[in-house]
Design a protein around this motif. Structure first.
Motif, PDB file in Angstrom:
ATOM      1  N   GLN A  75       0.850  -1.192   0.000  1.00  0.00           N
ATOM      2  CA  GLN A  75       0.000   0.000   0.000  1.00  0.00           C
ATOM      3  C   GLN A  75       0.884   1.240   0.000  1.00  0.00           C
ATOM      4  OE1 GLN A  75      -3.409   0.809   0.939  1.00  0.00           O
ATOM      5  NE2 GLN A  75      -4.300  -1.227   1.175  1.00  0.00           N
ATOM      6  N   ILE A  76       0.611   2.160  -0.897  1.00  0.00           N
ATOM      7  CA  ILE A  76       1.300   3.447  -0.897  1.00  0.00           C
ATOM      8  C   ILE A  76       0.239   4.508  -0.702  1.00  0.00           C
ATOM      9  CG2 ILE A  76       2.287   5.164  -2.465  1.00  0.00           C
ATOM     10  CD1 ILE A  76       4.048   3.213  -3.633  1.00  0.00           C
ATOM     11  N   ASP A  84      13.424  -1.163   4.769  1.00  0.00           N
ATOM     12  CA  ASP A  84      13.405  -2.486   4.153  1.00  0.00           C
ATOM     13  C   ASP A  84      14.387  -2.463   2.971  1.00  0.00           C
ATOM     14  OD1 ASP A  84      12.758  -4.920   3.096  1.00  0.00           O
ATOM     15  OD2 ASP A  84      10.638  -4.469   2.757  1.00  0.00           O
ATOM     16  N   THR A  96      10.178  -5.912  -7.669  1.00  0.00           N
ATOM     17  CA  THR A  96      11.595  -6.120  -7.309  1.00  0.00           C
ATOM     18  C   THR A  96      11.701  -6.958  -6.043  1.00  0.00           C
ATOM     19  OG1 THR A  96      12.203  -4.013  -8.312  1.00  0.00           O
ATOM     20  CG2 THR A  96      13.762  -4.941  -6.738  1.00  0.00           C
ATOM     21  N   LYS A 136      14.156  -6.319   7.344  1.00  0.00           N
ATOM     22  CA  LYS A 136      13.480  -5.068   7.638  1.00  0.00           C
ATOM     23  C   LYS A 136      13.828  -4.683   9.065  1.00  0.00           C
ATOM     24  CE  LYS A 136       8.713  -3.446   7.083  1.00  0.00           C
ATOM     25  NZ  LYS A 136       7.406  -3.786   6.492  1.00  0.00           N
ATOM     26  N   LYS A 148      20.485   4.218   0.915  1.00  0.00           N
ATOM     27  CA  LYS A 148      19.978   4.361  -0.448  1.00  0.00           C
ATOM     28  C   LYS A 148      19.456   3.007  -0.918  1.00  0.00           C
ATOM     29  CE  LYS A 148      22.906   5.355  -3.912  1.00  0.00           C
ATOM     30  NZ  LYS A 148      23.930   6.197  -4.592  1.00  0.00           N
ATOM     31  N   GLY A 149      18.345   3.000  -1.640  1.00  0.00           N
ATOM     32  CA  GLY A 149      17.825   1.747  -2.172  1.00  0.00           C
ATOM     33  C   GLY A 149      16.865   1.052  -1.235  1.00  0.00           C
ATOM     34  N   LEU A 195      15.488  -3.329  -0.160  1.00  0.00           N
ATOM     35  CA  LEU A 195      14.688  -4.006  -1.176  1.00  0.00           C
ATOM     36  C   LEU A 195      15.441  -5.164  -1.806  1.00  0.00           C
ATOM     37  CD1 LEU A 195      11.936  -3.610  -2.275  1.00  0.00           C
ATOM     38  CD2 LEU A 195      12.830  -2.068  -3.986  1.00  0.00           C
ATOM     39  N   ILE A 196      16.672  -4.916  -2.158  1.00  0.00           N
ATOM     40  CA  ILE A 196      17.393  -5.913  -2.937  1.00  0.00           C
ATOM     41  C   ILE A 196      18.218  -6.829  -2.044  1.00  0.00           C
ATOM     42  CG2 ILE A 196      19.253  -6.138  -4.639  1.00  0.00           C
ATOM     43  CD1 ILE A 196      17.870  -3.802  -6.100  1.00  0.00           C
ATOM     44  N   GLU A 197      18.949  -6.244  -1.091  1.00  0.00           N
ATOM     45  CA  GLU A 197      19.694  -7.092  -0.151  1.00  0.00           C
ATOM     46  C   GLU A 197      18.738  -7.530   0.951  1.00  0.00           C
ATOM     47  OE1 GLU A 197      23.927  -5.160   0.264  1.00  0.00           O
ATOM     48  OE2 GLU A 197      22.364  -3.646   0.262  1.00  0.00           O
ATOM     49  N   ALA A 198      17.776  -8.379   0.561  1.00  0.00           N
ATOM     50  CA  ALA A 198      16.672  -8.699   1.455  1.00  0.00           C
ATOM     51  C   ALA A 198      17.139  -9.468   2.684  1.00  0.00           C
ATOM     52  CB  ALA A 198      15.609  -9.487   0.702  1.00  0.00           C
ATOM     53  N   GLU A 199      18.316 -10.098   2.577  1.00  0.00           N
ATOM     54  CA  GLU A 199      18.787 -10.891   3.717  1.00  0.00           C
ATOM     55  C   GLU A 199      19.097 -10.006   4.922  1.00  0.00           C
ATOM     56  OE1 GLU A 199      20.285 -10.354   0.972  1.00  0.00           O
ATOM     57  OE2 GLU A 199      22.262  -9.528   1.398  1.00  0.00           O
ATOM     58  N   LEU A 236      18.081   2.521  -8.960  1.00  0.00           N
ATOM     59  CA  LEU A 236      19.450   2.493  -8.439  1.00  0.00           C
ATOM     60  C   LEU A 236      20.450   2.095  -9.513  1.00  0.00           C
ATOM     61  CD1 LEU A 236      19.801   0.842  -4.954  1.00  0.00           C
ATOM     62  CD2 LEU A 236      20.552   3.062  -5.746  1.00  0.00           C
ATOM     63  N   ARG A 249      20.876 -11.127  -7.603  1.00  0.00           N
ATOM     64  CA  ARG A 249      20.029  -9.981  -7.284  1.00  0.00           C
ATOM     65  C   ARG A 249      19.527  -9.374  -8.586  1.00  0.00           C
ATOM     66  NH1 ARG A 249      18.986 -11.493  -2.995  1.00  0.00           N
ATOM     67  NH2 ARG A 249      20.466 -11.470  -1.284  1.00  0.00           N
ATOM     68  N   CYS A 250      18.298  -8.880  -8.567  1.00  0.00           N
ATOM     69  CA  CYS A 250      17.766  -8.332  -9.807  1.00  0.00           C
ATOM     70  C   CYS A 250      16.856  -7.135  -9.546  1.00  0.00           C
ATOM     71  CB  CYS A 250      16.990  -9.405 -10.562  1.00  0.00           C
ATOM     72  SG  CYS A 250      15.624 -10.043  -9.592  1.00  0.00           S
ATOM     73  N   ASN A 284      13.355 -10.964  -5.732  1.00  0.00           N
ATOM     74  CA  ASN A 284      14.551 -11.194  -4.931  1.00  0.00           C
ATOM     75  C   ASN A 284      14.293 -12.108  -3.737  1.00  0.00           C
ATOM     76  OD1 ASN A 284      16.966  -9.540  -5.933  1.00  0.00           O
ATOM     77  ND2 ASN A 284      15.278  -8.088  -6.087  1.00  0.00           N
ATOM     78  N   GLU A 326       5.418   3.157  -9.301  1.00  0.00           N
ATOM     79  CA  GLU A 326       6.342   3.053  -8.167  1.00  0.00           C
ATOM     80  C   GLU A 326       5.959   1.854  -7.302  1.00  0.00           C
ATOM     81  OE1 GLU A 326       7.131   6.612  -5.941  1.00  0.00           O
ATOM     82  OE2 GLU A 326       8.365   5.545  -4.488  1.00  0.00           O
ATOM     83  N   VAL A 348      13.297   0.688   0.882  1.00  0.00           N
ATOM     84  CA  VAL A 348      11.924   1.167   0.907  1.00  0.00           C
ATOM     85  C   VAL A 348      11.622   1.519   2.356  1.00  0.00           C
ATOM     86  CG1 VAL A 348       9.524   0.538   0.654  1.00  0.00           C
ATOM     87  CG2 VAL A 348      11.173  -0.222  -1.024  1.00  0.00           C
ATOM     88  N   ILE A 351       8.320  -1.567  -6.742  1.00  0.00           N
ATOM     89  CA  ILE A 351       8.756  -2.036  -5.421  1.00  0.00           C
ATOM     90  C   ILE A 351       8.327  -3.485  -5.213  1.00  0.00           C
ATOM     91  CG2 ILE A 351       8.398  -1.770  -2.939  1.00  0.00           C
ATOM     92  CD1 ILE A 351       8.151   1.235  -3.382  1.00  0.00           C
ATOM     93  N   ILE A 404       4.582   4.399   2.018  1.00  0.00           N
ATOM     94  CA  ILE A 404       5.905   3.875   1.754  1.00  0.00           C
ATOM     95  C   ILE A 404       6.589   4.799   0.773  1.00  0.00           C
ATOM     96  CG2 ILE A 404       5.367   1.469   2.199  1.00  0.00           C
ATOM     97  CD1 ILE A 404       5.297   1.065  -0.760  1.00  0.00           C
ATOM     98  N   HIS A 405       7.891   4.832   0.839  1.00  0.00           N
ATOM     99  CA  HIS A 405       8.678   5.745   0.010  1.00  0.00           C
ATOM    100  C   HIS A 405       9.935   5.006  -0.417  1.00  0.00           C
ATOM    101  CE1 HIS A 405      10.561   9.434  -1.364  1.00  0.00           C
ATOM    102  NE2 HIS A 405      11.608   9.123  -0.647  1.00  0.00           N
ATOM    103  N   LEU A 406      10.188   5.018  -1.700  1.00  0.00           N
ATOM    104  CA  LEU A 406      11.413   4.412  -2.219  1.00  0.00           C
ATOM    105  C   LEU A 406      12.496   5.480  -2.160  1.00  0.00           C
ATOM    106  CD1 LEU A 406      12.800   2.047  -3.617  1.00  0.00           C
ATOM    107  CD2 LEU A 406      11.886   2.841  -5.781  1.00  0.00           C
TER     108      LEU A 406
END
Lengths: 339, 339, 339
Positions: A14-15, C272, A48, C281, C245-246, C274-278, B200, A58-59, A52, A41, C248, A45, C190-192
């Motif tokens: 939700q945004i 959170d 992506t 959050k 940076k990057g 986003l990409i390096e999810a490991e 990014l 990573r993508c 992942n 947006e 969420v 999110i 939420i904001h990226l």
């Protein structure tokens, strides 16, 4: 319990955001483009994030397609836009994200569904941006749901292929001007004047106009030089006529002169009162910007010579040369006076 | 003491701000336009403040002229720009503001003077925006200072008059297209892709592209209808090719079809890798946007019929009509199915 | 002379800017978040500048804590906000920056002190972002000044340790809640994180985070009150963990307490990657914002009573009441001391 919670967040999102003056036109209607940007947006999110969730490269999810989108009700400044996104289908190399947009008037409590959209994303590896990675599977509530998703997937795939061919055809080779000519680098932009561009009384700040002028002139210079270019100077600028809120501003630039070390670009600003059209389009500002070209270490590079075509370009080049020589002489005189 | 203080603040001003990625090009050089905008913001504040220091009509200082401005040193992302403005001359109806810009590297402590500028402002009454109001006098440090200011004032006055005449001549009547033709409303903009437009990994967000497309399509619709227009729908959009950071994007729109209630606009997005020019310009996206026209109460207005010229426009109109009828039929079928 | 000058610039700073439509709500009141963001920008510049004044590792000052901040008067679109920042205490590893905000109406000349704030920054090495560097000492006007600074330092240090434990609870979604309940007004966005939100080194500016927090808290307050609401104060905020940076960022707010005149909203910020999810959050910041409700003439309106459901809400309400009474007592004591 918390497991359910985290699964929910992985596949839905939700945004929300208050709609601001810059999101809307002067009547207060939020631009369709603002809503499309929020939708994308959310999709980016959630896409992506999903791609992942399993081990591997990573993508980043790249937008591949947006299905037809209707704007059912207008949204207004001061309302809150709620965008909810959900992953609804996953093929081997793409995900479908469905998005709903609601407007909420937080003063009256009234809410309206303003948009429904469906977007397709394809994950690209971050190590090698040309590699498409695999999409982790999703769980469907029922076999029927997966079936329907598959149908949507096949339908869009076919349409994408079709338009790919059509697009190729569309790219008609416009009478492409030759590099280093004035026609090759000349550029123009239009800008719809928004609330943040203006003084309290509805006139465009001179600084906003100059920023647009530098933007266009910079693009002309970069197109000519194909290097990192920076503004070296701006000749005196006169603001003869004010530009009002609600105007469309057209800013155009063309190369006029190039020495070995710098190039001069003439910039025109035309204002077009969109709604009060009886006022007519008018030239608001003109100016000359000078740019230099830099290499990667920040050292000046020579400017490629201009290829002039026609008497007008020749005459403007001579005029530019005169300005260049006058400024050079003035700089030298200033230096001597200071010594 | 406090008297001195308030006089000091009345005639001088300091603005500063950290330079962000959005203020610069991809190499990190701050755009000249960013600096010009900050200079003008300082001038506008100090000019408006001074012109309201004595009783009489409230007024806003409008930028009338910027003297030639040199960019002595480049400024970079992460540096702090310090802009100091001072009122240096006042004639009966205008003020001169002199501005200095310094860059400060807050890590090394290094500072550089990057710009010196002089701006002329004229105060306009807020009650009647066509009335120029009187400027309160300022105190000069010496009679010589006033003398020099007067010389600068006379010199710029003469130059403004000259360019006013020259400008008139410049306004060559371009082969003006007739209202309601495709040529009349067609529009295009260029946009230099900045850091905030990108993921990014340096690819333009699809949402950013769609927002630009809606912006151009909206201007086409407004130019055709000359009313408040809102986005009604967007046909499916395919993103065949990614757009990279550092590209210049050209977005063009032209009217293709108009029914009584809505008009369709075709939008093209072309990407031009400015520096890696060997990659060549390519068509990245195309789409059809549909707009409706509203009156001041938000009620739909009829769309003025299009004046078609040539076979191409006629063919595109027929294609648009087919899409229009198909969508209409689909909407009706959806409605029936839901009942 | 020049020595004095450079000392003045090293330990104090002035920022100012015209308030634009986007900085305010639809009634024209500038958002508290806009002001908090300007305050933090000033603090970040002066803090980073000071921590780099002696040789050693280059470093960036990261916001660690903002003391309780009151919004004494509303600010409006078109006014100029003046932010002055000064370094008032330095411990071995942190600096205190005190900030004053004035609003200036450049038409009438009226100025008002709208905010006073105190921020704590900690310098992190740019070579190794996990290393805290040493802060150069500052000169105090008197030994008493250093003493008082030390007391403030010890007090905030203790509070930061305490609140470190308060983090942890998550918001639960509620199905179709009744008006005036906590569930009815609770909101999240939420904001990226984009490039312009970050310092040169890829960490989100504390001011950007506070602006988002004020945005969510404002929506909660408006949903509860259904009127024009403005930020009255922000309790001390601790920034325990940096946001990169990057990420969420999810910002959530819920009403905790309402007196007749004001309501308190608790805000959570979760980051959170986003990409390096490991990396998982994590909760980055929490804070309490207090709002008041205004009628169309800007007069305070009573706050509708909250409908509490369940023990958790009851407990948080009691806690909020205690904070409210403590702040009230503190304000009264401050007033008496000043008389």
């Amino acid at each position: 319990m918390s497991g359910t919670q985290s699964q929910a967040t992985a596949s839905s999102l939700q945004i929300c955001r208050i709609m601001r003056p810059d999101d809307a036109n002067i009547v207060g209607n939020v631009h369709g483009g603002t809503i499309l940007k929020m939708i994308e947006e959310a999709g980016c999110i959630i896409g992506t994030r999903h791609c992942n969730t399993q081990s591997g490269d990573r993508c980043a999810a790249q937008l591949a397609r947006v299905e037809r989108t209707d704007f059912l009700y207008p949204m207004f400044i001061g309302e809150v836009a709620h965008v909810s996104a959900e992953i609804t289908y996953a093929s081997k190399h793409s995900v479908e994200v469905q998005v709903h947009v609601m407007s909420e008037n937080i003063l009256t409590g009234a809410t309206k569904m303003t948009n429904r959209a469906a977007l397709w994303y394809v994950p690209f590896s971050l190590k090698n941006v040309d590699n498409v990675t695999e999409v982790p599977p999703i769980k469907y509530a029922s076999p029927g749901q997966e079936e329907e998703g598959k149908k949507r997937y096949e339908a869009q795939k076919m349409e994408r292929l079709e338009t790919k061919e059509r697009n190729g055809e569309l790219l008609m080779p416009v009478s492409a001007p030759e590099p280093y000519t004035v026609g090759f680098s000349q550029s123009s932009l239009i800008h719809l004047v928004g609330p943040s561009d203006c003084t309290l009384h509805g006139f465009v700040h001179g600084g906003v106009t100059m920023k647009l002028m530098d933007e266009v002139a910079g693009i002309v210079a970069a197109r000519h030089c194909k290097t990192n270019i920076v503004t070296a100077s701006v000749d005196a600028i006169n603001f003869h006529r004010k530009i009002m809120k609600g105007c469309v501003v057209t800013v155009s630039g063309r190369a006029t002169f190039a020495s070995n070390k710098s190039m001069e670009i003439e910039v025109f600003v035309d204002a077009d009162p969109l709604i009060e059209a009886e006022k007519g389009k008018y030239r608001a500002v003109t100016a000359f910007f000078t740019y230099i070209s830099l290499d990667k270490q920040g050292k000046p590079l020579p400017i490629p010579p201009m290829k002039l075509e026609g008497d007008g370009e020749q005459r403007r080049f001579e005029d530019g040369k005169m300005r260049y020589l006058q400024n050079k002489a003035k700089r030298l005189a200033d230096k001597e006076r200071q010594q």
